[in-house]
Motif scaffolding. Structure first.
Motif, PDB file in Angstrom:
ATOM      1  N   TYR A 165     -11.949  10.214   1.111  1.00  0.00           N
ATOM      2  CA  TYR A 165     -12.816  10.632   2.213  1.00  0.00           C
ATOM      3  C   TYR A 165     -12.158  10.546   3.576  1.00  0.00           C
ATOM      4  O   TYR A 165     -12.823  10.790   4.590  1.00  0.00           O
ATOM      5  CB  TYR A 165     -14.078   9.754   2.241  1.00  0.00           C
TER       6      TYR A 165
ATOM      7  N   SER B 235      -9.516  11.407   6.815  1.00  0.00           N
ATOM      8  CA  SER B 235      -9.331  12.647   7.574  1.00  0.00           C
ATOM      9  C   SER B 235      -8.414  13.619   6.848  1.00  0.00           C
ATOM     10  O   SER B 235      -8.615  14.839   6.917  1.00  0.00           O
ATOM     11  CB  SER B 235      -8.756  12.317   8.961  1.00  0.00           C
TER      12      SER B 235
ATOM     13  N   ASN C 289     -11.907  16.201   2.458  1.00  0.00           N
ATOM     14  CA  ASN C 289     -11.757  16.941   3.706  1.00  0.00           C
ATOM     15  C   ASN C 289     -10.761  18.078   3.570  1.00  0.00           C
ATOM     16  O   ASN C 289     -10.949  19.157   4.153  1.00  0.00           O
ATOM     17  CB  ASN C 289     -11.320  16.001   4.833  1.00  0.00           C
TER      18      ASN C 289
ATOM     19  N   ALA D 161     -12.003  21.806   4.271  1.00  0.00           N
ATOM     20  CA  ALA D 161     -11.368  22.519   5.379  1.00  0.00           C
ATOM     21  C   ALA D 161     -10.700  23.800   4.894  1.00  0.00           C
ATOM     22  O   ALA D 161     -10.749  24.837   5.573  1.00  0.00           O
ATOM     23  CB  ALA D 161     -10.345  21.608   6.068  1.00  0.00           C
TER      24      ALA D 161
ATOM     25  N   HIS E 125     -10.738  21.078  11.700  1.00  0.00           N
ATOM     26  CA  HIS E 125     -10.943  19.639  11.780  1.00  0.00           C
ATOM     27  C   HIS E 125     -11.684  19.173  10.532  1.00  0.00           C
ATOM     28  O   HIS E 125     -12.435  19.956   9.921  1.00  0.00           O
ATOM     29  CB  HIS E 125     -11.749  19.269  13.031  1.00  0.00           C
ATOM     30  N   PRO E 126     -11.509  17.929  10.130  1.00  0.00           N
ATOM     31  CA  PRO E 126     -12.186  17.439   8.920  1.00  0.00           C
ATOM     32  C   PRO E 126     -13.688  17.377   9.117  1.00  0.00           C
ATOM     33  O   PRO E 126     -14.162  16.778  10.092  1.00  0.00           O
ATOM     34  CB  PRO E 126     -11.584  16.040   8.710  1.00  0.00           C
ATOM     35  N   PRO E 127     -14.472  17.983   8.231  1.00  0.00           N
ATOM     36  CA  PRO E 127     -15.931  17.968   8.408  1.00  0.00           C
ATOM     37  C   PRO E 127     -16.578  16.637   8.050  1.00  0.00           C
ATOM     38  O   PRO E 127     -17.686  16.350   8.494  1.00  0.00           O
ATOM     39  CB  PRO E 127     -16.400  19.076   7.457  1.00  0.00           C
ATOM     40  N   VAL E 128     -15.925  15.817   7.245  1.00  0.00           N
ATOM     41  CA  VAL E 128     -16.484  14.530   6.809  1.00  0.00           C
ATOM     42  C   VAL E 128     -15.732  13.424   7.533  1.00  0.00           C
ATOM     43  O   VAL E 128     -14.528  13.240   7.309  1.00  0.00           O
ATOM     44  CB  VAL E 128     -16.376  14.356   5.278  1.00  0.00           C
ATOM     45  N   ASP E 129     -16.415  12.692   8.387  1.00  0.00           N
ATOM     46  CA  ASP E 129     -15.737  11.654   9.170  1.00  0.00           C
ATOM     47  C   ASP E 129     -16.499  10.337   9.187  1.00  0.00           C
ATOM     48  O   ASP E 129     -16.372   9.549  10.117  1.00  0.00           O
ATOM     49  CB  ASP E 129     -15.528  12.130  10.609  1.00  0.00           C
TER      50      ASP E 129
END
Length: 285
Positions: A128, A130, A135, A139, A146-150
């Motif tokens: 999970y 970056s 991600n 992406a 940019h990574p959607p899961v942060d």
């Protein structure tokens, strides 16, 4: 002459019955009481050897300490709740929904107890992070820059990691408690028309309540004192009491402040342990 010898008092024997308590007391003093005394001395006594309570109170009234205390409480409670919910769900499935490989899955989950906490955190980073698998796939498929899961580098990432690591501490006592549940009561309730949720609520959970309290209390103690997961994830703005102690002692070399915070952390842990023992006695009847 023989009567005089018979009436003579015998030499007193050394009573060693009470000496059995000496070894554990010595070990307790060396491993716990003496270090605790050193920490207390360092927190309350300044370099000149004088009692200095003002410095300790200044540390405990600081914004950094209050934020760390709140973060510790919130993360510990949320992680424990996650452990209880996840452990209860898995325990009900493994114990009352028979399927091939249930025993193997339970043993695999048990192996999490033996794994170091940073290993699970490292796995979460690969999954999970970056630049992790999730991600990267999202992406690439969605054309994002940019990574959607942060969520990993936040308090939620710490909570998810701690819940994953410590769920077996709830699952194991729950499985033991579920194995003692009278299956005939479940069958009778089912024949009388009770739905599964009602059977769980009125038949299974009352029998498993002591196990839930024991496992949840242990998870609460462990998460309050968790250090490796918080440090390894490096969540922005997430400073807990153990991490604050590390920062004060190692990064800032402020040992008096670190020891003052450590006393609070120890007192919090002992208080939680006392509540656990009280609840265990009450529920144990």
């Amino acid at each position: 002459m023989s009567d005089a010898v018979a009436l003579a008092p015998r030499a007193g024997k050394v009573d060693l019955v009470g000496w059995w308590i000496a070894p554990p007391l010595i070990v307790l003093a060396l491993l716990f009481l003496y270090p605790l005394a050193l920490i207390t001395h360092a927190a309350l006594i300044d370099d000149s050897g004088a009692l200095n309570l003002a410095a300790a109170f200044e540390v405990l009234n600081s914004r950094a300490f209050l934020n760390a205390f709140i973060n510790t409480a919130e993360i510990a409670v949320a992680s424990t709740a996650g452990c209880v919910i996840l452990g209860l769900t898995l325990g009900l499935i493994l114990a009352f929904v028979p399927f091939p490989g249930a025993g193997l899955i339970a043993r695999i989950i048990d192996t999490f107890i033996a794994l170091p906490t940073f290993l699970v955190t490292l796995a979460f980073t690969f999954l999970y992070g970056s630049a992790g698998i999730l991600n990267g796939a999202l992406a690439a498929s969605m054309g994002l820059d940019h990574p959607p899961v942060d969520f990993l580098y936040s308090a939620w990432g710490v909570i998810l990691a701690e819940a994953t690591v410590y769920t077996p501490f709830v699952l194991r006592p729950l499985l033991a408690a579920f194995s003692l549940v009278d299956r005939s009561q479940i069958e009778v309730a089912s024949l009388l028309g009770a739905r599964p949720l009602r059977i769980v609520r009125q038949v299974i959970l009352p029998a498993a309540l002591p196990a839930i309290v024991a496992g949840g209390s242990l998870c609460l103690l462990l998460t309050v004192n968790e250090f490796g997961i918080v440090l390894f994830i490096g969540a922005k703005g997430v400073i807990t009491l153990p991490l604050l102690i590390y920062d004060k002692a190692i990064q800032e070399s402020d040992y008096q402040a670190a020891c003052a915070i450590a006393i609070v952390n120890v007192a919090l842990s002992l208080g939680l342990f006392g509540l656990y023992r009280f609840a265990a006695r009450r529920l144990g009847g």
